[in-house]
Write a protein that holds these residues in place. Sequence first.
Motif, mmCIF file in Angstrom:
data_model
loop_
_atom_site.group_PDB
_atom_site.id
_atom_site.type_symbol
_atom_site.label_atom_id
_atom_site.label_comp_id
_atom_site.label_asym_id
_atom_site.label_seq_id
_atom_site.Cartn_x
_atom_site.Cartn_y
_atom_site.Cartn_z
ATOM 1 N N ALA A 179 -0.145 -2.536 -5.849
ATOM 2 C CA ALA A 179 0.331 -1.769 -4.697
ATOM 3 C C ALA A 179 1.446 -2.525 -3.976
ATOM 4 C CB ALA A 179 -0.819 -1.480 -3.743
ATOM 5 N N ALA A 180 1.289 -3.837 -3.843
ATOM 6 C CA ALA A 180 2.314 -4.647 -3.180
ATOM 7 C C ALA A 180 3.610 -4.632 -3.988
ATOM 8 C CB ALA A 180 1.811 -6.083 -2.995
ATOM 9 N N ARG A 181 3.507 -4.758 -5.327
ATOM 10 C CA ARG A 181 4.700 -4.705 -6.181
ATOM 11 C C ARG A 181 5.368 -3.345 -6.107
ATOM 12 N NH1 ARG A 181 2.468 -6.385 -11.440
ATOM 13 N NH2 ARG A 181 1.129 -7.927 -10.526
ATOM 14 N N SER A 182 4.575 -2.308 -6.107
ATOM 15 C CA SER A 182 5.103 -0.947 -6.017
ATOM 16 C C SER A 182 5.842 -0.752 -4.693
ATOM 17 C CB SER A 182 3.961 0.052 -6.174
ATOM 18 O OG SER A 182 4.420 1.357 -6.030
ATOM 19 N N GLU A 183 5.250 -1.219 -3.621
ATOM 20 C CA GLU A 183 5.882 -1.127 -2.286
ATOM 21 C C GLU A 183 7.168 -1.941 -2.252
ATOM 22 O OE1 GLU A 183 6.540 0.077 1.501
ATOM 23 O OE2 GLU A 183 4.960 0.812 0.166
ATOM 24 N N GLU A 184 7.150 -3.117 -2.887
ATOM 25 C CA GLU A 184 8.332 -3.980 -2.946
ATOM 26 C C GLU A 184 9.447 -3.307 -3.724
ATOM 27 O OE1 GLU A 184 8.992 -8.018 -5.234
ATOM 28 O OE2 GLU A 184 7.575 -8.285 -3.550
ATOM 29 N N ASP A 185 9.091 -2.659 -4.839
ATOM 30 C CA ASP A 185 10.081 -1.950 -5.654
ATOM 31 C C ASP A 185 10.712 -0.786 -4.887
ATOM 32 O OD1 ASP A 185 9.590 -3.693 -7.702
ATOM 33 O OD2 ASP A 185 8.315 -2.316 -8.850
ATOM 34 N N ARG A 186 9.905 -0.074 -4.081
ATOM 35 C CA ARG A 186 10.425 1.054 -3.309
ATOM 36 C C ARG A 186 11.378 0.597 -2.203
ATOM 37 N NH1 ARG A 186 5.215 4.596 -2.234
ATOM 38 N NH2 ARG A 186 4.533 2.533 -1.706
ATOM 39 N N THR A 187 11.100 -0.557 -1.611
ATOM 40 C CA THR A 187 11.918 -1.008 -0.492
ATOM 41 C C THR A 187 13.160 -1.770 -0.948
ATOM 42 O OG1 THR A 187 10.583 -3.004 -0.254
ATOM 43 C CG2 THR A 187 9.982 -1.109 1.111
ATOM 44 N N SER A 188 13.241 -2.131 -2.221
ATOM 45 C CA SER A 188 14.419 -2.875 -2.645
ATOM 46 C C SER A 188 15.464 -2.001 -3.271
ATOM 47 C CB SER A 188 14.075 -3.999 -3.614
ATOM 48 O OG SER A 188 13.116 -3.662 -4.557
#
Length: 188
Positions: A179-188
């Motif tokens: 979930a953290a990686r997914s959120e990071e991918d969306r914000t970058s």
Amino acid sequence: MNLPEGWRASVEPPVTSDGFLDEDFVMDSQAFLCWLADYYHDDLVTLRLIVRMMGMQKPGGIVEATQTRLAELLKVRQSQISRSLKEAGQIGVIVKVKAGAYQLHPRLTLKGGRVPIEPKPGLRAQGSMKVDQLSLLDSIADNEDLPEVFRELRKLPDPEKKPLREDKARARARAAALAARSEEDRTS
């Protein structure tokens, strides 16, 4: 006191509630069953295993069954039975006595009844004796071969404070990392 011919009488001390779960004399303790449902709400294999063993126990709380047999009865893998027995043993509910034999804690659940008298060398067994829960608790307290957690069990762990099983904790950590990686991918 005169008894009819062939009759016999025995004198036993009154049963006290000292040392039992919730201070009650238990024979398949209702308090234990309620705790069991709460504590293992997220672990149906262990819940089913302990209930099944309660139903299989002989007078005195001994369950004679291999892990393979228990797995067959519950229709689960033997590794799940092994994990459940280990976890229940860590909190003192069950202890392995020997290969294929387990002891349920008599402070929590005990099947009463009569057991045959073990013959002494040179003597025949004569009759049976009543399983006395207080005597069984005393013999367990005095048995240094049993784990300390089993001998000293007086209070069950709070279900609200039960740690996650290792496999569930790993799965939760993996899900959080994804979930953290997914959120990071969306914000970058």
